[in-house]
Design a protein around this motif. Structure first.
Motif, short mmCIF file in Angstrom:
data_model
loop_
_atom_site.label_atom_id
_atom_site.label_comp_id
_atom_site.label_asym_id
_atom_site.label_seq_id
_atom_site.Cartn_x
_atom_site.Cartn_y
_atom_site.Cartn_z
N ILE A 112 0.81 -1.23 0.00
CA ILE A 112 0.00 0.00 0.00
C ILE A 112 0.84 1.27 0.00
N GLY A 113 2.12 1.15 0.26
CA GLY A 113 2.97 2.33 0.35
C GLY A 113 3.23 2.71 1.80
N SER A 114 4.00 3.75 1.98
CA SER A 114 4.46 4.17 3.30
C SER A 114 3.31 4.44 4.26
N SER A 115 3.48 3.97 5.48
CA SER A 115 2.50 4.16 6.54
C SER A 115 3.26 4.32 7.85
N GLY A 116 2.64 4.96 8.82
CA GLY A 116 3.30 5.18 10.10
C GLY A 116 2.70 4.42 11.26
N GLU A 117 1.49 3.90 11.08
CA GLU A 117 0.87 3.14 12.16
C GLU A 117 -0.23 2.24 11.61
N MET A 118 -0.44 1.14 12.31
CA MET A 118 -1.54 0.23 11.99
C MET A 118 -2.01 -0.42 13.28
N GLY A 119 -3.29 -0.68 13.34
CA GLY A 119 -3.87 -1.48 14.42
C GLY A 119 -4.08 -2.87 13.85
N VAL A 120 -3.37 -3.83 14.39
CA VAL A 120 -3.45 -5.20 13.89
C VAL A 120 -4.28 -6.02 14.87
N ASP A 121 -5.30 -6.67 14.35
CA ASP A 121 -6.17 -7.51 15.17
C ASP A 121 -5.80 -8.96 14.94
N ILE A 122 -5.51 -9.64 16.03
CA ILE A 122 -5.07 -11.03 15.98
C ILE A 122 -5.90 -11.83 16.97
N GLY A 123 -6.35 -12.98 16.53
CA GLY A 123 -7.08 -13.89 17.41
C GLY A 123 -6.13 -14.92 18.00
N PHE A 160 -4.03 -14.03 12.26
CA PHE A 160 -4.21 -12.67 11.76
C PHE A 160 -5.66 -12.50 11.35
N ILE A 161 -6.29 -11.43 11.81
CA ILE A 161 -7.67 -11.13 11.45
C ILE A 161 -7.71 -9.98 10.46
N GLU A 162 -7.17 -8.83 10.85
CA GLU A 162 -7.16 -7.67 9.95
C GLU A 162 -6.20 -6.62 10.47
N ALA A 163 -5.90 -5.66 9.60
CA ALA A 163 -5.10 -4.50 9.98
C ALA A 163 -5.87 -3.24 9.61
N ASN A 164 -5.79 -2.24 10.46
CA ASN A 164 -6.50 -0.98 10.27
C ASN A 164 -5.50 0.15 10.16
#
Length: 186
Positions: free
Chosen positions: A128-139, A148-152
């Motif tokens: 997706i290109g440069s990013s500075g933060e993500m919220g990663v949801d893991i079960g 891995f569920i999703e990343a926001n």
């Protein structure tokens, strides 16, 4: 049996063919495309599902790092654990102690969570290109495997406030500013 939420109401249905499933889910999905994954027997608290929100951010070094991890507990009857949908927060350490009494198993799960979260961010950023933060949801399943569920890209941080982790909340606000300083070159 399929359960889903539509306008705050639980929608139930069952299907024996893919066409029936599509028809049953049409009111919920509309014409949007989804990826379906295998059901995971996630950890539960009082019958409510639990997942882990991992906030991964860059700071003044420009390197991905875990800022904080917290469990999110879904509201009764919900198929998600979102805080905004009525879920609640719980400290990861508390959940792991309760579900996995062996300290080595707890540490193994924490290491897997960190690894998967950071690798997910690196991999997604490559697409997706440069990013500075993500919220990663893991079960975490009942055997201690992580999924891995999703990343926001716009992660909610309120779970850290809910569980009393004020330092993590402050760090979550400070790190994006440090990353901006890194990008600016000073």
């Amino acid at each position: 049996m399929q359960k889903s939420q539509l306008n705050g109401r639980l929608v139930k249905g069952s299907a024996s063919t893919l066409a029936q499933l599509r028809s049953c889910l049409k009111p919920v999905m509309g014409n949007r495309t989804y990826i379906a994954q295998k059901q995971i027997n996630l950890l539960q608290s009082a019958g409510n599902i639990i997942d882990v929100r991992i906030l991964v951010q860059k700071d003044h070094s420009g390197i991905w790092d875990v800022t904080g991890m917290a469990c999110r507990v879904g509201r009764p009857g919900s198929i998600t654990s979102n805080i905004s949908a009525g879920g609640s927060g719980q400290k990861l350490e508390t959940t792991l102690r309760e579900k996995f009494p062996d300290k080595e198993k707890q540490q193994e799960i924490i290491e897997k969570l960190r690894f998967v979260a950071v690798e997910a961010c690196r991999t997604l950023e490559g697409s997706i290109g440069s990013s500075g933060e993500m919220g990663v949801d893991i079960g975490i399943d009942k055997g201690g495997q992580v999924w891995f569920i999703e990343a926001n890209l716009r992660p909610a941080r309120q779970v850290f406030t809910l569980i009393g982790e004020k330092k993590t909340r402050m760090l979550s606000v400070m790190r994006p500013m440090l990353y901006c300083r890194y990008l600016a070159g000073f």
